[in-house]
Write a protein that holds these residues in place. Structure first.
Motif, PDB file in Angstrom:
ATOM      1  N   LYS A   1      -3.288  -5.200  -9.635  1.00  0.00           N
ATOM      2  CA  LYS A   1      -2.407  -6.020  -9.170  1.00  0.00           C
ATOM      3  C   LYS A   1      -2.683  -6.560  -7.675  1.00  0.00           C
ATOM      4  CE  LYS A   1       1.178  -4.467 -11.893  1.00  0.00           C
ATOM      5  NZ  LYS A   1       2.554  -3.447 -12.047  1.00  0.00           N
ATOM      6  N   VAL A   2      -3.504  -6.124  -6.890  1.00  0.00           N
ATOM      7  CA  VAL A   2      -3.900  -6.350  -5.729  1.00  0.00           C
ATOM      8  C   VAL A   2      -5.435  -6.282  -5.576  1.00  0.00           C
ATOM      9  CG1 VAL A   2      -1.891  -5.798  -4.629  1.00  0.00           C
ATOM     10  CG2 VAL A   2      -3.570  -4.095  -4.787  1.00  0.00           C
ATOM     11  N   GLU A   3      -6.155  -6.966  -4.797  1.00  0.00           N
ATOM     12  CA  GLU A   3      -7.430  -6.863  -4.454  1.00  0.00           C
ATOM     13  C   GLU A   3      -7.799  -5.582  -3.518  1.00  0.00           C
ATOM     14  OE1 GLU A   3      -9.812 -10.452  -3.494  1.00  0.00           O
ATOM     15  OE2 GLU A   3      -8.179 -11.464  -4.506  1.00  0.00           O
ATOM     16  N   VAL A   4      -8.809  -4.704  -3.813  1.00  0.00           N
ATOM     17  CA  VAL A   4      -8.938  -3.600  -3.092  1.00  0.00           C
ATOM     18  C   VAL A   4      -9.380  -4.018  -1.729  1.00  0.00           C
ATOM     19  CG1 VAL A   4     -10.582  -1.547  -2.896  1.00  0.00           C
ATOM     20  CG2 VAL A   4      -9.776  -2.272  -5.086  1.00  0.00           C
ATOM     21  N   TRP A   5     -10.262  -5.082  -1.599  1.00  0.00           N
ATOM     22  CA  TRP A   5     -10.643  -5.537  -0.080  1.00  0.00           C
ATOM     23  C   TRP A   5      -9.315  -5.759   0.752  1.00  0.00           C
ATOM     24  CZ3 TRP A   5     -14.296 -10.317   0.618  1.00  0.00           C
ATOM     25  CH2 TRP A   5     -14.510 -10.411   1.907  1.00  0.00           C
ATOM     26  N   ASN A   6      -8.173  -6.246   0.225  1.00  0.00           N
ATOM     27  CA  ASN A   6      -7.015  -6.403   0.890  1.00  0.00           C
ATOM     28  C   ASN A   6      -6.276  -5.454   1.290  1.00  0.00           C
ATOM     29  OD1 ASN A   6      -7.436  -9.333   0.912  1.00  0.00           O
ATOM     30  ND2 ASN A   6      -6.245  -9.578  -0.896  1.00  0.00           N
ATOM     31  N   VAL A   7      -6.429  -4.247   0.443  1.00  0.00           N
ATOM     32  CA  VAL A   7      -5.820  -2.995   0.532  1.00  0.00           C
ATOM     33  C   VAL A   7      -6.474  -2.300   1.912  1.00  0.00           C
ATOM     34  CG1 VAL A   7      -5.341  -0.589  -0.321  1.00  0.00           C
ATOM     35  CG2 VAL A   7      -5.075  -2.742  -1.906  1.00  0.00           C
ATOM     36  N   LEU A   8      -7.982  -2.112   1.700  1.00  0.00           N
ATOM     37  CA  LEU A   8      -8.784  -1.843   2.670  1.00  0.00           C
ATOM     38  C   LEU A   8      -8.643  -2.253   4.199  1.00  0.00           C
ATOM     39  CD1 LEU A   8     -11.978  -1.002   0.799  1.00  0.00           C
ATOM     40  CD2 LEU A   8     -10.238   0.759   1.513  1.00  0.00           C
ATOM     41  N   ASN A   9      -8.517  -3.566   4.152  1.00  0.00           N
ATOM     42  CA  ASN A   9      -8.104  -4.203   5.343  1.00  0.00           C
ATOM     43  C   ASN A   9      -6.856  -3.870   5.920  1.00  0.00           C
ATOM     44  OD1 ASN A   9     -10.571  -5.517   5.579  1.00  0.00           O
ATOM     45  ND2 ASN A   9      -9.849  -7.478   4.533  1.00  0.00           N
ATOM     46  N   ALA A  10      -5.726  -3.804   5.175  1.00  0.00           N
ATOM     47  CA  ALA A  10      -4.554  -3.203   5.733  1.00  0.00           C
ATOM     48  C   ALA A  10      -4.531  -1.776   6.232  1.00  0.00           C
ATOM     49  CB  ALA A  10      -3.464  -3.453   4.341  1.00  0.00           C
ATOM     50  N   ILE A  11      -5.364  -0.967   5.304  1.00  0.00           N
ATOM     51  CA  ILE A  11      -5.253   0.394   5.932  1.00  0.00           C
ATOM     52  C   ILE A  11      -6.132   0.333   7.196  1.00  0.00           C
ATOM     53  CG2 ILE A  11      -6.625   2.683   5.397  1.00  0.00           C
ATOM     54  CD1 ILE A  11      -5.869   1.971   2.469  1.00  0.00           C
ATOM     55  N   PHE A  12      -7.311  -0.272   7.422  1.00  0.00           N
ATOM     56  CA  PHE A  12      -7.926  -0.393   8.410  1.00  0.00           C
ATOM     57  C   PHE A  12      -7.102  -1.031   9.760  1.00  0.00           C
ATOM     58  CE2 PHE A  12     -12.073  -0.598   5.802  1.00  0.00           C
ATOM     59  CZ  PHE A  12     -12.230   0.662   5.840  1.00  0.00           C
ATOM     60  N   TYR A  13      -6.485  -1.828   9.598  1.00  0.00           N
ATOM     61  CA  TYR A  13      -5.356  -2.322  10.169  1.00  0.00           C
ATOM     62  C   TYR A  13      -4.442  -1.470  10.869  1.00  0.00           C
ATOM     63  CZ  TYR A  13      -1.669  -5.250  12.581  1.00  0.00           C
ATOM     64  OH  TYR A  13      -0.967  -6.017  13.339  1.00  0.00           O
ATOM     65  N   LEU A  14      -3.861  -0.697   9.940  1.00  0.00           N
ATOM     66  CA  LEU A  14      -2.787   0.263  10.060  1.00  0.00           C
ATOM     67  C   LEU A  14      -3.347   1.192  11.111  1.00  0.00           C
ATOM     68  CD1 LEU A  14      -0.280   1.883   7.976  1.00  0.00           C
ATOM     69  CD2 LEU A  14      -2.081   3.199   8.921  1.00  0.00           C
ATOM     70  N   LEU A  15      -4.815   1.641  10.900  1.00  0.00           N
ATOM     71  CA  LEU A  15      -5.395   2.686  11.634  1.00  0.00           C
ATOM     72  C   LEU A  15      -5.719   2.341  13.024  1.00  0.00           C
ATOM     73  CD1 LEU A  15      -7.859   4.300   8.833  1.00  0.00           C
ATOM     74  CD2 LEU A  15      -5.682   5.383  10.038  1.00  0.00           C
ATOM     75  N   THR A  16      -5.945   0.919  13.281  1.00  0.00           N
ATOM     76  CA  THR A  16      -6.603   0.560  14.652  1.00  0.00           C
ATOM     77  C   THR A  16      -5.305   0.223  15.418  1.00  0.00           C
ATOM     78  OG1 THR A  16      -6.552  -1.616  13.682  1.00  0.00           O
ATOM     79  CG2 THR A  16      -8.691  -0.350  13.810  1.00  0.00           C
ATOM     80  N   GLN A  17      -4.146  -0.136  14.715  1.00  0.00           N
ATOM     81  CA  GLN A  17      -3.025  -0.654  15.476  1.00  0.00           C
ATOM     82  C   GLN A  17      -1.870   0.689  15.617  1.00  0.00           C
ATOM     83  OE1 GLN A  17      -2.769  -3.667  16.901  1.00  0.00           O
ATOM     84  NE2 GLN A  17      -4.990  -3.624  16.246  1.00  0.00           N
ATOM     85  N   GLY A  18      -2.135   1.591  14.964  1.00  0.00           N
ATOM     86  CA  GLY A  18      -1.083   2.781  15.014  1.00  0.00           C
ATOM     87  C   GLY A  18       0.387   2.399  14.311  1.00  0.00           C
ATOM     88  N   CYS A  19       0.500   1.605  13.453  1.00  0.00           N
ATOM     89  CA  CYS A  19       1.978   1.172  13.268  1.00  0.00           C
ATOM     90  C   CYS A  19       2.082   1.804  11.825  1.00  0.00           C
ATOM     91  CB  CYS A  19       1.834  -0.190  12.938  1.00  0.00           C
ATOM     92  SG  CYS A  19       0.962  -0.981  11.795  1.00  0.00           S
ATOM     93  N   THR A  20       3.282   1.876  11.400  1.00  0.00           N
ATOM     94  CA  THR A  20       3.708   2.290   9.916  1.00  0.00           C
ATOM     95  C   THR A  20       3.364   1.340   9.043  1.00  0.00           C
ATOM     96  OG1 THR A  20       5.839   1.590  10.145  1.00  0.00           O
ATOM     97  CG2 THR A  20       5.334   4.029  10.742  1.00  0.00           C
ATOM     98  N   TRP A  21       3.365   1.821   7.646  1.00  0.00           N
ATOM     99  CA  TRP A  21       2.936   0.839   6.491  1.00  0.00           C
ATOM    100  C   TRP A  21       3.899  -0.108   6.518  1.00  0.00           C
ATOM    101  CZ3 TRP A  21      -1.541   0.456   3.965  1.00  0.00           C
ATOM    102  CH2 TRP A  21      -1.475  -0.262   2.838  1.00  0.00           C
ATOM    103  N   ARG A  22       5.205   0.034   6.659  1.00  0.00           N
ATOM    104  CA  ARG A  22       6.270  -0.847   6.453  1.00  0.00           C
ATOM    105  C   ARG A  22       6.133  -1.895   7.841  1.00  0.00           C
ATOM    106  NH1 ARG A  22      11.140   3.285   7.074  1.00  0.00           N
ATOM    107  NH2 ARG A  22       9.659   4.312   5.544  1.00  0.00           N
ATOM    108  N   ASP A  23       5.425  -1.588   8.695  1.00  0.00           N
ATOM    109  CA  ASP A  23       5.377  -2.665   9.840  1.00  0.00           C
ATOM    110  C   ASP A  23       4.157  -3.403  10.046  1.00  0.00           C
ATOM    111  OD1 ASP A  23       7.920  -1.755  11.002  1.00  0.00           O
ATOM    112  OD2 ASP A  23       6.960  -0.301  12.181  1.00  0.00           O
ATOM    113  N   LEU A  24       3.638  -3.314   8.731  1.00  0.00           N
ATOM    114  CA  LEU A  24       2.469  -4.080   8.474  1.00  0.00           C
ATOM    115  C   LEU A  24       2.766  -5.634   8.409  1.00  0.00           C
ATOM    116  CD1 LEU A  24       0.191  -2.381   6.134  1.00  0.00           C
ATOM    117  CD2 LEU A  24      -0.390  -2.611   8.453  1.00  0.00           C
TER     118      LEU A  24
END
Length: 61
Positions: free
Chosen positions: A32-55
């Motif tokens: 339902k989603v592209e893996v590339w987009n999921v990985l980019n969201a995970i990397f953003y979360l890790l670099t910004q230190g935010c929670t998943w719902r704050d993406l």
């Protein structure tokens, strides 16, 4: 993802990682989603230190 972030994968990086992600078989559902987009969201979360719902708003569910 429509906006580019510094944590996003480049096309070259994605092509290297994509080799290790198993392709869908004929009996698997289409993702339902592209893996590339999921990985980019995970990397953003890790670099910004935010929670998943704050993406950002266009992140995968």
């Amino acid at each position: 993802m429509s906006k580019m972030y510094s944590s996003n994968l480049t096309l070259e990086q994605w092509e290297l990682i994509e080799l290790f992600i198993s392709p869908a078989t004929s009996r698997d559902r289409h993702p339902k989603v592209e893996v590339w987009n999921v990985l980019n969201a995970i990397f953003y979360l890790l670099t910004q230190g935010c929670t998943w719902r704050d993406l950002f708003g266009n992140s995968p569910p």
